[in-house]
Design a protein around this motif. Sequence first.
Motif, short mmCIF file in Angstrom:
data_model
loop_
_atom_site.label_atom_id
_atom_site.label_comp_id
_atom_site.label_asym_id
_atom_site.label_seq_id
_atom_site.Cartn_x
_atom_site.Cartn_y
_atom_site.Cartn_z
N ASP A 130 -7.80 6.86 -3.01
CA ASP A 130 -8.43 7.91 -2.71
C ASP A 130 -7.59 8.74 -1.74
N LYS A 165 -6.97 3.21 0.36
CA LYS A 165 -6.89 3.13 -1.29
C LYS A 165 -6.40 4.31 -1.65
N GLU A 180 2.12 1.85 -3.44
CA GLU A 180 0.78 2.27 -4.38
C GLU A 180 0.59 3.61 -3.94
N LEU A 197 0.70 -1.12 -0.07
CA LEU A 197 -0.03 0.01 -0.13
C LEU A 197 0.91 1.18 -0.12
#
Length: 249
Positions: free
Chosen positions: A241, A239, A26, A23
């Motif tokens: 977002d 995420k 990302e 994560l």
Amino acid sequence: MSRKKIIAGNWKMNMTPSEAVKLVEELKPLVNNPDVDVVYCVPAIDIIPVVEAVKGSNVEVGAENVYFEEKGAFTGEISTAMLKDAGVKYVIIGHSERRDYFKEDDALLNKKVKKVIEAGLTPILCCGETLEQRETGVTMDFIRLQIKSDLVGVSADQVKNMVIAYEPIWAIGTGKTATTEQAEEVCKGIRDCIAEIYDAATAEAVRIQYGGSVNAGNAAELFAQPDIDGGLVGGASLKADFGKIVNYK
Ligand code: PEP
């Protein structure tokens, strides 16, 4: 005086260490905003790999909890010295989930706040009312009590450097965000309370976040309020977002 915005993700009990590193990678290109302090508050077991993974980026790492004792026979607990040595900079104190599920009261949270500050870490102190309290009109009385109790023995200079997160419990993880007016009203109320306990300069300096279903669609309006200095973000911090929230303008 302009306060730098601080946007922190609260990962809660999500993400194994390997998922956490994935994560971070990302999000890396998405959370680059020099105008904002960006923090990932992660589960204890993820701290060391996440600290390693964020190296060279603008992201700091926070813990979701800590114990107030220095060291010793406290099975299962984690000290401020351990967090510091691992590279942590912030610690969430008094999240409503800890107050509710783990029965952490203001006397305990006050000890934690003081220990975190003494260790040179920055507390993100959470407060917030239940739906019932809001509906009976005691929101600000309850939050003032939390703030006053949690800050007993904390000096003005120490408060200037800490972060307070206003998180209405009814808005956490429910998809129900407080209206911009409700969020601003309470964040201003918290700032007024700090001015009363300390002074105007301390109130001007302390950073106050809003938390409760912040997402890419509502962040800009919330963070544009004069007394909202960023957000504590749960679900949306896991995420892509989160990048939109960090770059909310
Ligand atoms: C939180 O738990 O701190 C939080 C604000 O969660 P969410 O954003 O999912 O409501």
